[in-house]
Structures are given as structure tokens and as C-alpha cells.
Design an enzyme around this catalytic site. Structure first.
Site, short mmCIF file in Angstrom:
data_model
loop_
_atom_site.label_atom_id
_atom_site.label_comp_id
_atom_site.label_asym_id
_atom_site.label_seq_id
_atom_site.Cartn_x
_atom_site.Cartn_y
_atom_site.Cartn_z
N LYS A 100 5.93 -1.07 0.35
CA LYS A 100 6.63 -0.88 -0.93
C LYS A 100 5.76 -0.29 -2.03
O LYS A 100 6.24 0.45 -2.88
CB LYS A 100 7.20 -2.22 -1.42
CG LYS A 100 8.30 -2.79 -0.53
CD LYS A 100 8.84 -4.06 -1.16
CE LYS A 100 9.69 -4.85 -0.20
NZ LYS A 100 10.24 -6.06 -0.83
N ASP B 32 15.46 -5.39 -6.21
CA ASP B 32 15.34 -6.86 -6.12
C ASP B 32 15.87 -7.54 -7.39
O ASP B 32 16.51 -8.59 -7.31
CB ASP B 32 13.89 -7.28 -5.88
CG ASP B 32 13.47 -7.08 -4.43
OD1 ASP B 32 14.36 -6.91 -3.57
OD2 ASP B 32 12.26 -7.09 -4.16
#
Ligand code: ATR
Length: 275
Positions: free
Chosen positions: A65, A101
Site C-alpha cells: 500500500k 479505509d
């Protein structure tokens, strides 16, 4: 046919193909979503050649990520604050990135407990990794006045406070039960409790009865933390909802339809977790 994928190392465990596959079938879209194991040394090359490989975008999971964030040419605020990206897409030949998220967590929390902000205690966050950063950001954006961060390694909690400013306060990890009693929401963002591993040791005696307890761990669906909170009569929010909702913005970008997190989708993923 539009093609998307999720990359990680390892990638076998990813449930993203199940989620996106469900939506592709539900909407009758001529598309595909596959998982691709990409070794750390190959990530940059893989992402730079997405168009040549025929992909319209991808999800990125552990441990890629951060590199995805650094390679993208345009990065949305949600990824910048976390320093990591989980959703990438192409506009022309330019690679865009975001981190969903925050959206996934806050959307599900508000769905399950619309009045989570009904009493004005602090939000208490256990952990100080990327997930914690995304969730702290979400609460601050919503206007919460105080976010307390507890982390085994205190310096990482301090780094979050340094980034977000005085509304974020660092507390001792050892004091996590006592200093969370007045919380309106308590969130576990650590991996403690995953597959039954370890216990966070939160004693819910004396907690505000309106406190909402949530976990981002979803294997098992009912973690020890969630079970303990339920026994204490508190409202709880499981970790599966965040996984499902964080997938929504990517699907919409790649395939042009905003999908729904349906009870049927949830049931299928639970069957997979339990199977
Ligand atoms: P992510 O990006 O998914 O949030 P991470 O950056 O690896 O993952 O962060 C993991 C978090 O879980 C950290 O807060 C970590 O605490 P440390 O910073 O002290 O490492 C926390 N964590 C992991 N195992 C833990 C354990 N056994 N007890 C307490 N905290 C733990």
C-alpha cells in the site's frame, strides 16, 4: 471487457474477488476481478504497466500500500493522510490513488449505529498503524472533539498526534481500559484477536453504557473484544462491514456502477470465512 484485480504478497487469503465477483454478476457487467500475487520487487513495474496489461485499475493490499501511494501520479487526500493507497484507477494513462479505509469504516459505523455520536465522550483508538490513521482521520473529519490513541509502541501514537494536531491525545497502552471508560466509541485497529490470537484485555466494567465497541478484525466475526463488549451490554460493530464498504468506491470507479453492500453479499463472505 473491463478488468480489475487485487495485488498483494501473499494474496491467496484475499476475499476481494468474492466481493467484486458478486457485484459483477449482480449487475450483469462484462468485467473481471482477479487476484494477482506480485512480489515486492515487481510492484512498481506492475503498477506502471497497468494499461498495457489491460487493467482499468486495482486494489492493493499488504505489503504494497505504501509503494502504491508513492507511485501514483494523482493522490486523493484520503490516501495522503494515511501515506498508503488501497485503490488505484486510470484516467487516460494517469494513475490515480485513494484510500477507502476511512470511507469503509465510517460508513459501516454510521449504518449500524447512526447515533454513535449521541454522547460527547472521546473516541478511543487501540493501535497506531495505517488503519488507525485512516480511522482517526475519519472521526476528526466528522467533528469529534477528542480522539485518544493507545499503542503498545508509544512513539507511533505520538506520530499520529503530531500529524493531526491537538484533538488527538496519546495515552499509555497500559491504561487502555481505565482511560476508555468515558468513550463514545472504542475501536480496535490492531491485529490482536485475529484468528483468536491474543487478547486486548479490555475490562468493560464501569464503561459508559452508551459506548459503541468496534473491531476491524473480522476473522472470527465475533472477536473476543466484541464478545466481551456484548456481555457487558454495549453496542458493537464488527469488522466485516468495513471490508465490504471499503470495496464500493473502487468498483464504482472501474465499472461505472455504485454497488450495494447487501445482506446476501455479507452472508456469502461469512460463509467463506466460516468455511
Ligand atoms: P495496519 O497498517 O494494518 O494498521 P500495522 O502498521 O502493522 O498495520 O500496525 C499494527 C498495529 O497493531 C500497531 O499498532 C501494533 O502495535 P506496535 O506499533 O506496538 O507494533 C499493533 N499490534 C500488533 N500486535 C500487537 C500486540 N500483540 N499487542 C498490541 N498491539 C499490537
Amino acid at each position: 471487457m473491463k478488468r480489475a484485480c487485487v495485488i498483494g504478497w501473499p494474496i491467496e487469503h484475499s476475499r476481494s474477488p468474492l466481493i467484486h465477483g458478486y457485484w459483477l454478476a449482480q449487475h450483469g457487467i462484462d468485467g473481471s476481478y482477479t487476484k494477482v500475487a506480485v512480489a515486492p520487487d515487481d510492484v512498481a513495474q506492475f503498477l506502471r504497466t497497468l494499461p498495457e496489461q489491460g487493467f482499468v485499475g486495482c486494489n492493493v493490499t499488504v505489503p504494497h500500500k505504501e509503494i502504491a501511494f508513492s507511485i501514483a501520479e494523482e493522490v486523493e487526500e484520503a490516501a495522503r493522510v494515511v501515506g498508503a493507497a488501497n485503490t488505484l484507477w486510470l484516467e487516460g494513462d494517469r494513475l490515480f490513488a485513494t484510500n477507502t479505509d476511512t470511507y469503509g469504516y465510517m460508513t459501516y459505523l454510521s449504518h449500524v449505529v447512526p447515533d454513535w455520536l449521541a454522547h460527547d465522550g472521546p473516541v478511543c483508538i487501540l493501535g497506531a498503524g495505517g488503519a488507525a490513521r485512516a480511522i482517526v482521520y475519519g472521526f476528526l473529519e466528522t467533528g469529534v472533539e477528542e480522539v485518544r490513541v493507545f499503542n503498545r509502541t508509544r512513539e507511533r501514537a505520538e506520530a499520529i498526534a503530531d500529524q493531526f494536531g491537538p484533538r488527538v491525545k496519546v495515552f499509555d497502552w497500559d491504561n487502555r481500559s481505565d482511560a476508555s471508560r468515558d468513550a463514545c466509541v472504542l475501536v480496535n485497529t490492531t491485529a490482536v484477536g485475529l484468528k483468536g490470537n491474543g487478547s486486548l484485555g479490555i475490562d468493560f466494567a464501569g464503561f459508559n453504557p452508551d459506548c459503541v465497541v468496534s473491531d476491524i478484525v473480522y476473522v472470527p466475526l465475533e472477536t473476543q473484544l466484541i464478545a466481551d463488549a456484548k456481555s457487558a451490554g454495549l453496542r458493537t460493530v464488527d469488522g466485516l462491514g468495513m471490508l465490504l464498504h471499503q470495496a464500493v468506491p473502487g468498483f464504482e470507479r472501474w465499472f461505472g456502477v455504485r454497488p450495494q453492500v447487501t445482506p446476501e453479499l455479507r452472508k456469502r463472505i461469512i460463509a467463506d470465512i466460516e468455511g
